[in-house]
Design an enzyme around this catalytic site. Structure first.
Site, PDB file in Angstrom:
ATOM      1  N   TRP A 285      -1.493  -2.818   8.401  1.00  0.00           N
ATOM      2  CA  TRP A 285      -1.905  -2.562   7.017  1.00  0.00           C
ATOM      3  C   TRP A 285      -1.742  -1.069   6.782  1.00  0.00           C
ATOM      4  CZ3 TRP A 285      -2.082  -6.796   4.403  1.00  0.00           C
ATOM      5  CH2 TRP A 285      -2.356  -7.999   5.070  1.00  0.00           C
TER       6      TRP A 285
ATOM      7  N   ARG B 231       0.839  -1.214   0.000  1.00  0.00           N
ATOM      8  CA  ARG B 231       0.000   0.000   0.000  1.00  0.00           C
ATOM      9  C   ARG B 231       0.864   1.250   0.000  1.00  0.00           C
ATOM     10  NH1 ARG B 231      -3.134  -4.055   2.197  1.00  0.00           N
ATOM     11  NH2 ARG B 231      -5.011  -4.323   0.914  1.00  0.00           N
TER      12      ARG B 231
ATOM     13  N   TRP C  73      -6.767 -14.184  11.558  1.00  0.00           N
ATOM     14  CA  TRP C  73      -6.966 -12.730  11.662  1.00  0.00           C
ATOM     15  C   TRP C  73      -8.424 -12.362  11.868  1.00  0.00           C
ATOM     16  CZ3 TRP C  73      -9.443  -9.377   8.063  1.00  0.00           C
ATOM     17  CH2 TRP C  73      -9.913  -9.996   6.885  1.00  0.00           C
TER      18      TRP C  73
ATOM     19  N   GLU D 217      -9.481 -13.187   1.456  1.00  0.00           N
ATOM     20  CA  GLU D 217     -10.388 -12.268   0.770  1.00  0.00           C
ATOM     21  C   GLU D 217     -10.398 -12.378  -0.753  1.00  0.00           C
ATOM     22  OE1 GLU D 217     -10.810  -8.600   3.825  1.00  0.00           O
ATOM     23  OE2 GLU D 217      -8.981  -8.534   2.648  1.00  0.00           O
TER      24      GLU D 217
ATOM     25  N   HIS E 290      -6.446 -10.510  -3.962  1.00  0.00           N
ATOM     26  CA  HIS E 290      -5.601  -9.312  -3.781  1.00  0.00           C
ATOM     27  C   HIS E 290      -4.508  -9.265  -4.846  1.00  0.00           C
ATOM     28  CE1 HIS E 290      -6.974  -7.554   0.053  1.00  0.00           C
ATOM     29  NE2 HIS E 290      -7.297  -8.782   0.409  1.00  0.00           N
TER      30      HIS E 290
ATOM     31  N   ASP F  48       0.130  -6.838  -3.484  1.00  0.00           N
ATOM     32  CA  ASP F  48      -1.290  -6.536  -3.307  1.00  0.00           C
ATOM     33  C   ASP F  48      -1.663  -5.610  -4.457  1.00  0.00           C
ATOM     34  OD1 ASP F  48      -3.931  -6.043  -2.062  1.00  0.00           O
ATOM     35  OD2 ASP F  48      -2.961  -6.828  -0.272  1.00  0.00           O
TER      36      ASP F  48
HETATM   37  C1  ACM Z   1      -6.397  -9.414   6.121  1.00  0.00           C
HETATM   38  O1  ACM Z   1      -6.473  -8.513   6.960  1.00  0.00           O
HETATM   39  N1  ACM Z   1      -7.106  -9.351   5.006  1.00  0.00           N
HETATM   40  C2  ACM Z   1      -5.555 -10.585   6.321  1.00  0.00           C
END
Ligand code: ACM
Ligand code: ZN
Length: 683
Positions: free
Chosen positions: A462, A159, A387, A321, A265, A188
């Site tokens: 993140w 990011r 997580w 995700e 991702h 990502d």
């Molecule tokens: C995550 O926070 N998507 C691993």
């Protein structure tokens, strides 16, 4: 003139009050993580102003020598053994990260079975000797060993890219608190960050953005640009840089775990190499196509280069995700499902993860993945990083898989650490130091066998909303200290004592040039949430025209009239969540005079939590015919990025006699917007 002097004096006084009071003699009770055992003895060892003069006995360790040579002002090789005031002994007898540190008024001894243990003894000593104001170390004998073998910290360099120098600086801080795993989230949608010879477009194109700031990039259509574009912002690590990082970390007993995220991702990959996606079009698919063999060739080629650079036993393959949507309409994915007898897209993802695991196992490596890798069947040797709460981790433990716990509620340090009004914009949430510290990874009900698979824990940062290095450090420290303490120390908790030590370690890192959060001036939890509120509707029945979302029930039916206000985060089980609009009727039980109505909603746009566009109040005496009281509109700037709570209040100008109060809130237009309510206050 006089006035400015006064201000300076006041500022100095404030500074004194807010910095930790540091005794000049420090001791084992000042260390983070708290040592397992320490026995005090008489006297103290004055910290030598010219640094420690050391000898190393027993097994020689090259990494240790290299490391000590980087700290010439603190550690010097003694010219003669008799002149040494610090003896380091690596006995070679036994394994592990344990050490003994003995401080007497004349001499310090660090004894350990391994170089890792000796390194941690040195870290304890280094921490004490570097605490600002420390002049002597109280004599003692510390016997110390870690509770968990895995103590991790995560860096999202996709990011916002971070330089190798920044990572090295954080490795130094990690070492100081005995953390031993550094997880690099290399890939990502926001950018691919590792040089891969066989796929040059990953770093010629997918590592660069016309906008440096992630939000700015998203707002401008989330496009990549060529490396030589004048606007290009971002970057990647060359293999040489990575090898140097691996070595730098290894000299500090830290393993770097690379994460190459599949199959979700991955929009940067499907944009650089559209042939690896279901649609074949750039900027279209978040996920790699599982139906195409080219995808597996890509993954294996990339992993070959990854394992060539990283000696880590674990290779993180992501797995979280995946949207899985494109797979449902893709002829290749459908053909794969048919050929392999896979009944749904979860099994298709599981097929991919199994295949990647098999490949890495064949190269002598192991996979680690986010807890979604449990869906559709867990690969046989996989380690799970839990997580989404701890349920996934517990399921994995119970089936004999190794687990690293990193539940969002405690370990996601991209959440705000203090009252949002005084903090930088964040993704949402509220995870102050006390919350991180309160986490206990070994949950009740786990057997000794389950526990033997619990490797430890990790904090994740993140970086969507963390554009700068300074900001990243601010998010890491002091919360990382709590992760270190939980991972190393015995499980007893004493927050005031930990807080005292955290202030000291903050002062140390601050003096070493880290941008730490100002813990001494923490505001703390939302005041309204600290004491129950009394009002006319307290304890009254609420009928819902629109049900709350099953993920955010708070206290269920009693939530909105239980007198309990929400805190800084919608995830604290006190805010009730709705996907869209909100409408409920409160029954006051009897006809009563109603003077004012207040309902508070939350704004946390990073988490899709928005204020309602308007709140409509009406009252009734029979529950059938309602008379409008007032419609309250939002006046918030729609671009306001921070978290806030907004009361929508109607002061009933003609106090109404009513038994029923209806509250109807129109949710925000943004698709997927949430609405969170804590209490309907009637007076
Ligand atoms: C995550 O926070 N998507 C691993
Ligand atoms: Zn496909």
């Amino acid at each position: 003139m006089k006035k400015s002097h006064l201000w300076a004096a006041a500022a100095a006084a404030l500074l004194l009050c807010s910095s930790p009071v540091m005794a000049s003699t420090v001791g084992s009770s000042d260390i983070i993580p708290r040592p397992t055992q320490s026995i005090a003895s008489k006297g103290e060892f004055p910290i030598p102003t010219g640094g420690f003069s050391f000898t190393v006995k027993g097994d020689k360790d090259e990494a240790l020598s290299t490391y000590l040579s980087t700290l010439p002002t603190m550690f010097k090789t003694a010219a003669k053994a008799s002149q040494a005031n610090l003896s380091i002994q690596i006995t070679g007898k036994g394994e592990g990260e344990n050490y003994e540190l003995t401080v007497t008024p004349k001499h310090i001894t660090i004894k350990a079975p391994t170089a890792a243990g000796a390194f941690y003894g040195i870290q304890s000593l280094k921490q004490l000797a570097s605490l600002p104001g420390a002049t002597a170390i109280a004599a003692c004998k510390i016997t110390d060993s870690p509770r968990f073998p895995y103590r991790g910290l995560h860096f999202d360099v996709s990011r916002h890219f971070r330089s190798p120098e920044f990572i090295k600086k954080q490795i130094d801080a990690m070492a100081l608190m005995k953390l031993n795993n550094l997880h690099l989230h290399f890939t990502d949608a926001a950018g691919w960050r590792m040089e891969i010879d066989r796929y040059p477009r990953l770093t010629e194109f997918a590592a660069w953005r016309p906008q440096a700031d992630w939000q700015d990039w998203v707002d401008n259509g989330a496009r990549y640009c060529e490396r030589n574009d004048v606007r290009a912002a971002g970057g990647f690590y060359t293999k040489d840089e990575l090898r140097q990082l691996v070595k730098y970390a290894a000299d500090r007993h830290i393993r770097i775990i690379p994460e190459i995220e599949v199959p979700g991702h991955s929009k940067e990959v499907t944009s650089a190499y559209p042939e690896l996606s279901c649609s074949g079009q750039p900027y279209t698919d978040e996920d790699l196509c599982i139906g195409k063999e080219a995808t597996f060739k890509f993954i294996e080629d990339v992993l070959d280069e990854v394992i060539d650079v990283f000696p880590s036993q674990y290779i993180h393959i992501g797995g979280d995700e995946a949207s899985k949507g494109g797979w449902r309409n893709c002829p290749d994915c459908q053909a794969r499902m048919k050929a392999e007898g896979l009944k749904d897209v979860d099994e298709l993802q599981s097929y991919a993860i199994h295949r990647v695991e098999k490949y890495l196992n064949s190269k002598g490596r192991s996979i680690i993945g986010w807890d979604e890798i449990l869906e559709g069947g867990l690969a046989p040797n996989a380690t799970v990083m839990s997580w989404r709460g701890t349920e996934g981790g517990i399921t994995a433990l119970k089936s004999g898989h190794d687990v690293v716990m990193t539940p969002g509620e405690f370990c996601y340090i991209d959440y705000t650490q203090d009252a949002a009004f005084k903090e930088p914009v964040s993704i949402g949430g509220y995870t102050p130091l006390s919350k991180v510290y309160s986490y206990e990874p070994l949950e009740k009900g786990l057997t000794a066998e389950d526990a033997s698979h619990l490797l430890g824990l990790q904090a994740n940062l993140w970086a969507e909303y963390v554009p700068t290095d300074q900001h990243a450090e601010y998010m890491y420290y002091p919360r990382t200290y709590a992760i270190a303490e939980i991972g190393w120390a015995t499980p007893e908790k004493d927050y005031p004592d930990f807080h005292r030590r955290a202030l000291q370690l903050n002062a140390l890192l601050d003096s070493a040039g880290y941008n730490v959060f100002d813990l001494a001036n923490e505001y703390g939890e939302r005041r309204e949430s600290l004491t129950p509120v009394s009002h006319l509707a307290k304890g009254c029945k609420v009928s819902y025209a629109i049900p709350w979302h099953q993920k955010y029930p708070a206290a269920g039916e009693s939530s909105l009239t239980d007198g309990i206000r929400g805190g800084w985060t919608y995830g604290d089980h006190r805010w009730q969540g709705f996907a869209g609009d909100f409408e409920a009727v409160v029954d006051l039980g009897d006809i009563k005079p109603v003077h004012s109505l207040t309902t508070t909603f939350m704004h946390a746009p990073g988490a899709w939590v928005h204020l309602p566009q308007m709140v409509e109040y009406s009252v009734s005496s029979d529950g059938n015919t309602f008379t409008p009281v007032e419609t309250v509109w939002t006046d918030l700037d729609p671009n306001y990025g921070k978290i806030m709570m907004k009361p929508y209040t109607s002061t009933v100008s003609n106090p109404s006699e009513a038994r029923y109060v209806k509250v109807r809130a129109k949710g925000h237009d943004r698709p997927g917007a949430w609405l969170f309510v804590d209490e309907i206050i009637v007076n």
